[in-house]
Design a protein around this motif. Sequence first.
Motif, PDB file in Angstrom:
ATOM      1  N   VAL A  56       0.851  -1.194   0.000  1.00 50.70           N
ATOM      2  CA  VAL A  56       0.000   0.000   0.000  1.00 50.70           C
ATOM      3  C   VAL A  56       0.887   1.244   0.000  1.00 50.70           C
ATOM      4  O   VAL A  56       0.640   2.201  -0.746  1.00 50.70           O
ATOM      5  CB  VAL A  56      -0.970   0.000   1.208  1.00 50.70           C
ATOM      6  CG1 VAL A  56      -1.700   1.336   1.331  1.00 50.70           C
ATOM      7  CG2 VAL A  56      -1.969  -1.149   1.088  1.00 50.70           C
ATOM      8  N   PHE A  57       1.942   1.227   0.807  1.00 48.25           N
ATOM      9  CA  PHE A  57       2.879   2.355   0.824  1.00 48.25           C
ATOM     10  C   PHE A  57       3.547   2.516  -0.541  1.00 48.25           C
ATOM     11  O   PHE A  57       3.627   3.617  -1.087  1.00 48.25           O
ATOM     12  CB  PHE A  57       3.936   2.158   1.919  1.00 48.25           C
ATOM     13  CG  PHE A  57       4.977   3.236   1.936  1.00 48.25           C
ATOM     14  CD1 PHE A  57       4.665   4.506   2.423  1.00 48.25           C
ATOM     15  CD2 PHE A  57       6.256   3.001   1.469  1.00 48.25           C
ATOM     16  CE1 PHE A  57       5.619   5.516   2.434  1.00 48.25           C
ATOM     17  CE2 PHE A  57       7.212   4.000   1.482  1.00 48.25           C
ATOM     18  CZ  PHE A  57       6.898   5.260   1.960  1.00 48.25           C
ATOM     19  N   ARG A  58       3.998   1.414  -1.112  1.00 48.98           N
ATOM     20  CA  ARG A  58       4.641   1.449  -2.432  1.00 48.98           C
ATOM     21  C   ARG A  58       3.662   1.993  -3.472  1.00 48.98           C
ATOM     22  O   ARG A  58       4.034   2.791  -4.331  1.00 48.98           O
ATOM     23  CB  ARG A  58       5.113   0.048  -2.808  1.00 48.98           C
ATOM     24  CG  ARG A  58       5.881  -0.038  -4.109  1.00 48.98           C
ATOM     25  CD  ARG A  58       6.408  -1.444  -4.328  1.00 48.98           C
ATOM     26  NE  ARG A  58       7.382  -1.821  -3.321  1.00 48.98           N
ATOM     27  CZ  ARG A  58       8.686  -1.572  -3.398  1.00 48.98           C
ATOM     28  NH1 ARG A  58       9.171  -0.964  -4.456  1.00 48.98           N
ATOM     29  NH2 ARG A  58       9.498  -1.935  -2.440  1.00 48.98           N
ATOM     30  N   ALA A  59       2.389   1.581  -3.403  1.00 52.03           N
ATOM     31  CA  ALA A  59       1.370   2.069  -4.341  1.00 52.03           C
ATOM     32  C   ALA A  59       1.239   3.582  -4.238  1.00 52.03           C
ATOM     33  O   ALA A  59       1.203   4.285  -5.253  1.00 52.03           O
ATOM     34  CB  ALA A  59       0.032   1.402  -4.061  1.00 52.03           C
ATOM     35  N   ARG A  60       1.171   4.082  -3.015  1.00 54.66           N
ATOM     36  CA  ARG A  60       1.053   5.529  -2.826  1.00 54.66           C
ATOM     37  C   ARG A  60       2.277   6.251  -3.380  1.00 54.66           C
ATOM     38  O   ARG A  60       2.170   7.309  -4.014  1.00 54.66           O
ATOM     39  CB  ARG A  60       0.865   5.842  -1.340  1.00 54.66           C
ATOM     40  CG  ARG A  60       0.222   7.189  -1.024  1.00 54.66           C
ATOM     41  CD  ARG A  60       1.153   8.367  -0.999  1.00 54.66           C
ATOM     42  NE  ARG A  60       2.293   8.202  -0.150  1.00 54.66           N
ATOM     43  CZ  ARG A  60       2.288   8.318   1.181  1.00 54.66           C
ATOM     44  NH1 ARG A  60       1.194   8.622   1.818  1.00 54.66           N
ATOM     45  NH2 ARG A  60       3.382   8.145   1.872  1.00 54.66           N
ATOM     46  N   GLU A  61       3.448   5.670  -3.206  1.00 52.06           N
ATOM     47  CA  GLU A  61       4.669   6.271  -3.739  1.00 52.06           C
ATOM     48  C   GLU A  61       4.708   6.206  -5.265  1.00 52.06           C
ATOM     49  O   GLU A  61       5.223   7.111  -5.918  1.00 52.06           O
ATOM     50  CB  GLU A  61       5.904   5.615  -3.119  1.00 52.06           C
ATOM     51  CG  GLU A  61       6.034   5.861  -1.622  1.00 52.06           C
ATOM     52  CD  GLU A  61       6.070   7.344  -1.281  1.00 52.06           C
ATOM     53  OE1 GLU A  61       7.015   8.038  -1.689  1.00 52.06           O
ATOM     54  OE2 GLU A  61       5.138   7.812  -0.589  1.00 52.06           O
ATOM     55  N   ILE A  62       4.144   5.176  -5.844  1.00 51.39           N
ATOM     56  CA  ILE A  62       4.031   5.097  -7.304  1.00 51.39           C
ATOM     57  C   ILE A  62       3.140   6.232  -7.796  1.00 51.39           C
ATOM     58  O   ILE A  62       3.443   6.911  -8.770  1.00 51.39           O
ATOM     59  CB  ILE A  62       3.510   3.707  -7.751  1.00 51.39           C
ATOM     60  CG1 ILE A  62       4.596   2.651  -7.555  1.00 51.39           C
ATOM     61  CG2 ILE A  62       3.023   3.741  -9.202  1.00 51.39           C
ATOM     62  CD1 ILE A  62       4.128   1.214  -7.752  1.00 51.39           C
ATOM     63  N   TRP A  63       1.999   6.453  -7.119  1.00 47.92           N
ATOM     64  CA  TRP A  63       1.096   7.543  -7.487  1.00 47.92           C
ATOM     65  C   TRP A  63       1.822   8.873  -7.429  1.00 47.92           C
ATOM     66  O   TRP A  63       1.592   9.759  -8.256  1.00 47.92           O
ATOM     67  CB  TRP A  63      -0.102   7.637  -6.566  1.00 47.92           C
ATOM     68  CG  TRP A  63      -0.948   6.420  -6.445  1.00 47.92           C
ATOM     69  CD1 TRP A  63      -1.041   5.383  -7.345  1.00 47.92           C
ATOM     70  CD2 TRP A  63      -1.804   6.086  -5.363  1.00 47.92           C
ATOM     71  NE1 TRP A  63      -1.911   4.435  -6.871  1.00 47.92           N
ATOM     72  CE2 TRP A  63      -2.396   4.846  -5.653  1.00 47.92           C
ATOM     73  CE3 TRP A  63      -2.125   6.717  -4.173  1.00 47.92           C
ATOM     74  CZ2 TRP A  63      -3.299   4.222  -4.807  1.00 47.92           C
ATOM     75  CZ3 TRP A  63      -3.028   6.111  -3.330  1.00 47.92           C
ATOM     76  CH2 TRP A  63      -3.603   4.873  -3.638  1.00 47.92           C
ATOM     77  N   ALA A  64       2.676   9.027  -6.412  1.00 47.37           N
ATOM     78  CA  ALA A  64       3.374  10.309  -6.202  1.00 47.37           C
ATOM     79  C   ALA A  64       4.633  10.426  -7.059  1.00 47.37           C
ATOM     80  O   ALA A  64       5.318  11.444  -7.015  1.00 47.37           O
ATOM     81  CB  ALA A  64       3.745  10.450  -4.723  1.00 47.37           C
ATOM     82  N   ALA A  65       4.939   9.389  -7.839  1.00 45.48           N
ATOM     83  CA  ALA A  65       6.134   9.369  -8.695  1.00 45.48           C
ATOM     84  C   ALA A  65       7.409   9.614  -7.880  1.00 45.48           C
ATOM     85  O   ALA A  65       8.330  10.275  -8.349  1.00 45.48           O
ATOM     86  CB  ALA A  65       6.004  10.359  -9.838  1.00 45.48           C
ATOM     87  N   SER A  66       7.479   9.036  -6.694  1.00 46.71           N
ATOM     88  CA  SER A  66       8.689   9.190  -5.863  1.00 46.71           C
ATOM     89  C   SER A  66       9.734   8.171  -6.310  1.00 46.71           C
ATOM     90  O   SER A  66       9.471   7.323  -7.158  1.00 46.71           O
ATOM     91  CB  SER A  66       8.363   9.005  -4.384  1.00 46.71           C
ATOM     92  OG  SER A  66       8.310   7.635  -4.064  1.00 46.71           O
ATOM     93  N   HIS A  67      10.889   8.230  -5.695  1.00 46.30           N
ATOM     94  CA  HIS A  67      11.971   7.303  -6.042  1.00 46.30           C
ATOM     95  C   HIS A  67      11.899   5.995  -5.244  1.00 46.30           C
ATOM     96  O   HIS A  67      12.660   5.081  -5.500  1.00 46.30           O
ATOM     97  CB  HIS A  67      13.329   7.971  -5.836  1.00 46.30           C
ATOM     98  CG  HIS A  67      13.535   9.123  -6.751  1.00 46.30           C
ATOM     99  ND1 HIS A  67      13.749   8.972  -8.098  1.00 46.30           N
ATOM    100  CD2 HIS A  67      13.518  10.457  -6.538  1.00 46.30           C
ATOM    101  CE1 HIS A  67      13.867  10.154  -8.670  1.00 46.30           C
ATOM    102  NE2 HIS A  67      13.728  11.076  -7.742  1.00 46.30           N
ATOM    103  N   TYR A  68      11.010   5.910  -4.271  1.00 45.90           N
ATOM    104  CA  TYR A  68      10.919   4.722  -3.411  1.00 45.90           C
ATOM    105  C   TYR A  68      10.682   3.435  -4.192  1.00 45.90           C
ATOM    106  O   TYR A  68      11.341   2.434  -3.922  1.00 45.90           O
ATOM    107  CB  TYR A  68       9.822   4.904  -2.352  1.00 45.90           C
ATOM    108  CG  TYR A  68       9.635   3.681  -1.483  1.00 45.90           C
ATOM    109  CD1 TYR A  68      10.458   3.468  -0.382  1.00 45.90           C
ATOM    110  CD2 TYR A  68       8.661   2.725  -1.756  1.00 45.90           C
ATOM    111  CE1 TYR A  68      10.309   2.354   0.417  1.00 45.90           C
ATOM    112  CE2 TYR A  68       8.501   1.608  -0.953  1.00 45.90           C
ATOM    113  CZ  TYR A  68       9.326   1.418   0.120  1.00 45.90           C
ATOM    114  OH  TYR A  68       9.179   0.315   0.912  1.00 45.90           O
ATOM    115  N   PRO A  69       9.766   3.396  -5.149  1.00 42.20           N
ATOM    116  CA  PRO A  69       9.432   2.120  -5.778  1.00 42.20           C
ATOM    117  C   PRO A  69      10.536   1.490  -6.617  1.00 42.20           C
ATOM    118  O   PRO A  69      10.400   0.369  -7.068  1.00 42.20           O
ATOM    119  CB  PRO A  69       8.235   2.448  -6.683  1.00 42.20           C
ATOM    120  CG  PRO A  69       7.723   3.733  -6.212  1.00 42.20           C
ATOM    121  CD  PRO A  69       8.870   4.453  -5.596  1.00 42.20           C
ATOM    122  N   LYS A  70      11.613   2.160  -6.822  1.00 43.45           N
ATOM    123  CA  LYS A  70      12.665   1.626  -7.710  1.00 43.45           C
ATOM    124  C   LYS A  70      13.486   0.568  -7.055  1.00 43.45           C
ATOM    125  O   LYS A  70      13.704   0.478  -5.931  1.00 43.45           O
ATOM    126  CB  LYS A  70      13.536   2.769  -8.174  1.00 43.45           C
ATOM    127  CG  LYS A  70      12.706   3.772  -8.925  1.00 43.45           C
ATOM    128  CD  LYS A  70      13.553   4.642  -9.789  1.00 43.45           C
ATOM    129  CE  LYS A  70      12.824   5.713 -10.455  1.00 43.45           C
ATOM    130  NZ  LYS A  70      11.882   5.692 -11.338  1.00 43.45           N
TER     131      LYS A  70
END
Length: 172
Positions: free
Chosen positions: A158-172
Amino acid sequence: MPRSDVLRVVVHTVGRTRERGWETLAASEYATRLERGRPVVRARTSFHPTGDALSRAVQELIAPVVARAFFRYGAHHEGPGLASQVLHEDGEQMGSADFAAMLWELHGKFDRVSFVIGGADGLPPELMPADGSTFRHISLSRMTFPHRLARVLLLEQVFRAREIWAASHYPK
């Protein structure tokens, strides 16, 4: 477009709060992280003492949604049941980007998205995948995880999904 700026996520599972358990610390960390970004995601866990109690709680949760859909759309409308996602190893497999897209779509339709995780004995029979099921079944993996670990993995996704929405660098 989402209904509100806040997505409420509720994880329903069998068990009890373990104030000092490792999974409680990890789940609390993800809940804190989810509160900080945009959109805000308020995640909480609802513990149920038995599989039967879990099943009753989930059935009570969806009954008003299904009834509203029946009166609004007719008997064959399937949408509102999708607000309740049941985790099961035979459920729909998806990657993180697909999970993020599913969660974003649900956020656009519902104020709250519920996830259901069975206990040490698995899911109650009423929540198992079957033809005509009211629930959407999704899978974290074909592997079986302890329910305490599954909760942490789910909150991370869920956190990763939110970071994907925000286009952050976390999901990489």
